[in-house]
Design a protein around this motif. Structure first.
Motif, PDB file in Angstrom:
ATOM      1  N   THR A  30       0.829  -1.206   0.000  1.00 56.25           N
ATOM      2  CA  THR A  30       0.000   0.000   0.000  1.00 56.25           C
ATOM      3  C   THR A  30       0.861   1.254   0.000  1.00 56.25           C
ATOM      4  OG1 THR A  30      -1.781  -1.151   1.166  1.00 56.25           O
ATOM      5  CG2 THR A  30      -1.779   1.247   1.279  1.00 56.25           C
ATOM      6  N   LEU A  31       1.885   1.288   0.842  1.00 57.41           N
ATOM      7  CA  LEU A  31       2.758   2.459   0.914  1.00 57.41           C
ATOM      8  C   LEU A  31       3.626   2.590  -0.333  1.00 57.41           C
ATOM      9  CD1 LEU A  31       3.703   2.176   4.673  1.00 57.41           C
ATOM     10  CD2 LEU A  31       2.357   4.008   3.638  1.00 57.41           C
TER      11      LEU A  31
ATOM     12  N   ASP B 100      14.179   3.272   0.633  1.00 60.53           N
ATOM     13  CA  ASP B 100      14.121   3.694   2.038  1.00 60.53           C
ATOM     14  C   ASP B 100      12.935   3.033   2.736  1.00 60.53           C
ATOM     15  OD1 ASP B 100      15.287   5.405   4.131  1.00 60.53           O
ATOM     16  OD2 ASP B 100      13.362   6.438   4.063  1.00 60.53           O
ATOM     17  N   LEU B 101      11.791   2.991   2.044  1.00 58.41           N
ATOM     18  CA  LEU B 101      10.616   2.298   2.578  1.00 58.41           C
ATOM     19  C   LEU B 101      10.942   0.833   2.848  1.00 58.41           C
ATOM     20  CD1 LEU B 101       7.492   2.198   3.125  1.00 58.41           C
ATOM     21  CD2 LEU B 101       7.255   1.596   0.702  1.00 58.41           C
ATOM     22  N   ALA B 102      11.552   0.177   1.864  1.00 52.00           N
ATOM     23  CA  ALA B 102      11.898  -1.241   2.017  1.00 52.00           C
ATOM     24  C   ALA B 102      12.878  -1.442   3.166  1.00 52.00           C
ATOM     25  CB  ALA B 102      12.493  -1.771   0.714  1.00 52.00           C
ATOM     26  N   GLY B 103      13.836  -0.515   3.320  1.00 51.62           N
ATOM     27  CA  GLY B 103      14.801  -0.626   4.413  1.00 51.62           C
ATOM     28  C   GLY B 103      14.144  -0.519   5.772  1.00 51.62           C
ATOM     29  N   HIS B 104      13.167   0.373   5.894  1.00 49.17           N
ATOM     30  CA  HIS B 104      12.458   0.508   7.171  1.00 49.17           C
ATOM     31  C   HIS B 104      11.684  -0.764   7.506  1.00 49.17           C
ATOM     32  CE1 HIS B 104      13.383   4.814   7.066  1.00 49.17           C
ATOM     33  NE2 HIS B 104      12.932   4.882   8.303  1.00 49.17           N
TER      34      HIS B 104
ATOM     35  N   ASP C 247      -2.991   6.738  16.664  1.00 45.19           N
ATOM     36  CA  ASP C 247      -2.799   7.248  15.305  1.00 45.19           C
ATOM     37  C   ASP C 247      -1.520   8.077  15.179  1.00 45.19           C
ATOM     38  OD1 ASP C 247      -5.196   6.065  14.711  1.00 45.19           O
ATOM     39  OD2 ASP C 247      -6.343   7.933  14.547  1.00 45.19           O
ATOM     40  N   GLU C 248      -1.282   8.984  16.113  1.00 42.83           N
ATOM     41  CA  GLU C 248      -0.125   9.869  16.003  1.00 42.83           C
ATOM     42  C   GLU C 248       1.193   9.101  16.089  1.00 42.83           C
ATOM     43  OE1 GLU C 248       0.165  13.035  15.152  1.00 42.83           O
ATOM     44  OE2 GLU C 248      -2.001  13.072  14.834  1.00 42.83           O
ATOM     45  N   SER C 249       1.235   8.038  16.878  1.00 46.04           N
ATOM     46  CA  SER C 249       2.462   7.235  16.975  1.00 46.04           C
ATOM     47  C   SER C 249       2.765   6.543  15.652  1.00 46.04           C
ATOM     48  CB  SER C 249       2.332   6.205  18.092  1.00 46.04           C
ATOM     49  OG  SER C 249       2.193   6.836  19.353  1.00 46.04           O
ATOM     50  N   ILE C 250       1.722   6.073  14.978  1.00 44.43           N
ATOM     51  CA  ILE C 250       1.915   5.445  13.670  1.00 44.43           C
ATOM     52  C   ILE C 250       2.342   6.490  12.644  1.00 44.43           C
ATOM     53  CG2 ILE C 250       0.786   4.177  11.797  1.00 44.43           C
ATOM     54  CD1 ILE C 250      -1.062   2.955  13.961  1.00 44.43           C
ATOM     55  N   ILE C 251       1.722   7.658  12.675  1.00 40.03           N
ATOM     56  CA  ILE C 251       2.115   8.734  11.764  1.00 40.03           C
ATOM     57  C   ILE C 251       3.584   9.079  11.966  1.00 40.03           C
ATOM     58  CG2 ILE C 251       1.819  11.200  11.280  1.00 40.03           C
ATOM     59  CD1 ILE C 251      -1.206  10.775  11.743  1.00 40.03           C
ATOM     60  N   ASP C 252       4.025   9.163  13.217  1.00 36.66           N
ATOM     61  CA  ASP C 252       5.433   9.479  13.498  1.00 36.66           C
ATOM     62  C   ASP C 252       6.369   8.454  12.858  1.00 36.66           C
ATOM     63  OD1 ASP C 252       4.759  11.733  14.924  1.00 36.66           O
ATOM     64  OD2 ASP C 252       4.940  10.780  16.892  1.00 36.66           O
ATOM     65  N   GLU C 253       6.001   7.168  12.918  1.00 37.91           N
ATOM     66  CA  GLU C 253       6.831   6.138  12.289  1.00 37.91           C
ATOM     67  C   GLU C 253       6.856   6.296  10.769  1.00 37.91           C
ATOM     68  OE1 GLU C 253       6.888   2.336  15.313  1.00 37.91           O
ATOM     69  OE2 GLU C 253       6.027   2.089  13.303  1.00 37.91           O
ATOM     70  N   LEU C 254       5.714   6.596  10.195  1.00 37.47           N
ATOM     71  CA  LEU C 254       5.623   6.638   8.737  1.00 37.47           C
ATOM     72  C   LEU C 254       6.312   7.862   8.147  1.00 37.47           C
ATOM     73  CD1 LEU C 254       1.965   5.384   8.193  1.00 37.47           C
ATOM     74  CD2 LEU C 254       4.080   4.103   7.885  1.00 37.47           C
ATOM     75  N   VAL C 255       6.178   9.020   8.791  1.00 37.97           N
ATOM     76  CA  VAL C 255       6.777  10.223   8.207  1.00 37.97           C
ATOM     77  C   VAL C 255       8.296  10.226   8.344  1.00 37.97           C
ATOM     78  CG1 VAL C 255       4.684  11.599   8.499  1.00 37.97           C
ATOM     79  CG2 VAL C 255       6.454  11.647  10.277  1.00 37.97           C
ATOM     80  N   ALA C 256       8.844   9.286   9.110  1.00 33.62           N
ATOM     81  CA  ALA C 256      10.301   9.136   9.176  1.00 33.62           C
ATOM     82  C   ALA C 256      10.856   8.469   7.914  1.00 33.62           C
ATOM     83  CB  ALA C 256      10.694   8.315  10.405  1.00 33.62           C
ATOM     84  N   ILE C 257       9.960   7.930   7.087  1.00 31.40           N
ATOM     85  CA  ILE C 257      10.350   7.295   5.829  1.00 31.40           C
ATOM     86  C   ILE C 257      10.374   8.364   4.736  1.00 31.40           C
ATOM     87  CG2 ILE C 257       9.733   5.546   4.114  1.00 31.40           C
ATOM     88  CD1 ILE C 257       8.155   4.143   6.408  1.00 31.40           C
TER      89      ILE C 257
ATOM     90  N   GLY D 168       4.748  11.837   3.701  1.00 33.25           N
ATOM     91  CA  GLY D 168       4.402  12.965   4.547  1.00 33.25           C
ATOM     92  C   GLY D 168       3.162  12.678   5.368  1.00 33.25           C
ATOM     93  N   ARG D 169       2.714  13.667   6.077  1.00 37.55           N
ATOM     94  CA  ARG D 169       1.572  13.457   6.970  1.00 37.55           C
ATOM     95  C   ARG D 169       0.313  13.055   6.197  1.00 37.55           C
ATOM     96  NH1 ARG D 169       0.215  14.452  12.230  1.00 37.55           N
ATOM     97  NH2 ARG D 169      -2.028  14.452  12.583  1.00 37.55           N
ATOM     98  N   TRP D 170       0.070  13.703   5.037  1.00 37.78           N
ATOM     99  CA  TRP D 170      -1.133  13.374   4.276  1.00 37.78           C
ATOM    100  C   TRP D 170      -1.129  11.896   3.869  1.00 37.78           C
ATOM    101  CZ3 TRP D 170      -1.975  11.498  -0.664  1.00 37.78           C
ATOM    102  CH2 TRP D 170      -3.303  11.518  -1.104  1.00 37.78           C
ATOM    103  N   THR D 171      -0.006  11.405   3.357  1.00 34.31           N
ATOM    104  CA  THR D 171       0.079   9.997   2.965  1.00 34.31           C
ATOM    105  C   THR D 171      -0.135   9.093   4.168  1.00 34.31           C
ATOM    106  OG1 THR D 171       1.592  10.491   1.140  1.00 34.31           O
ATOM    107  CG2 THR D 171       1.583   8.223   1.953  1.00 34.31           C
TER     108      THR D 171
END
Length: 217
Positions: free
Chosen positions: A49-50, A111-115, A131-141, A145-148
């Motif tokens: 999905t990502l 980078d996504l695959a590495g994470h 939700d915010e904890s998951i967003i924090d993990e994802l935007v580190a990739i 960004g936040r919208w995605t």
């Protein structure tokens, strides 16, 4: 969550959310029955999905689908379900470029695959994370960004109470249905959305569908 056809899952909270929104919001009271039995659906795994969201950035939907199909064809079976982090990390750069991916998108996908491969995103823990904890993990990739991340929360994890204030479709829907077509600020949109809690994702989805019945991620 309940199955809805091969590979699709729908949220168990949907009917309760519709009742809640119809009681509390005059716009939802009209929109929900008008749009029929359709509801949010999730399909595919988190990595795929990502990866699709990165492939589709800044290009049209048909172009994104064409690039994705060429990209997926590089892997075993030629199907999206076979795209895995280790495969992306091992893929030849020339082959990825040949599929239509820019150098930047190749960097983002790796980078996504590495994470995922390195375990820096805690997929198995997401069900217990807010939700915010998951967003924090994802935007580190890189490339996410936040919208995605918010689209991922809504369309993949099917979180019920996400309000994506950076989404132009949401702002357009609120403008059209609540402000007679006048432009709305993020603060005004937030005030409207606060009344939808704890089902802000569901109300957002109905506004999207009121603008385009083919809503999909």
């Amino acid at each position: 969550m309940s199955p809805r056809g091969p590979g699709f899952v729908t949220p168990d909270y949907w009917d309760e959310a519709c009742k809640h929104l119809a009681k509390r919001d005059r716009v939802m009271r009209k929109l929900i029955p008008k749009l029929g039995e359709a509801r949010l659906e999730s399909r595919g795994d988190a990595f795929t999905t990502l990866a699709r969201s990165i492939v589709g950035q800044q290009i049209s939907v048909p172009a994104a689908q064409a690039v994705w199909e060429r990209f997926a064809a590089l892997f075993e079976g030629g199907s999206a379900v076979h795209v895995r982090p280790a495969g992306v990390l091992a893929a030849d750069s020339a082959a990825l470029r040949g599929a239509g991916l820019s150098a930047r998108k190749i960097e983002y996908l790796r980078d996504l695959a590495g994470h995922f491969d390195g375990g820096t995103v805690h997929v198995r823990n997401w069900t217990s994370m807010d939700d915010e904890s998951i967003i924090d993990e994802l935007v580190a990739i890189r490339g996410i960004g936040r919208w995605t991340a918010e689209m991922f929360l809504i369309f993949h994890l099917m979180r019920p109470n996400v309000l994506p204030l950076d989404d132009l479709g949401l702002l357009k829907g609120i403008s059209q249905h609540y402000f007679s077509g006048e432009p709305v600020s993020r603060n005004e949109a937030r005030e409207v959305g606060d009344a939808w809690a704890p089902y802000r994702s569901v109300a957002t989805w109905y506004l999207w569908r009121s603008l385009d019945p083919r809503v999909a991620y």
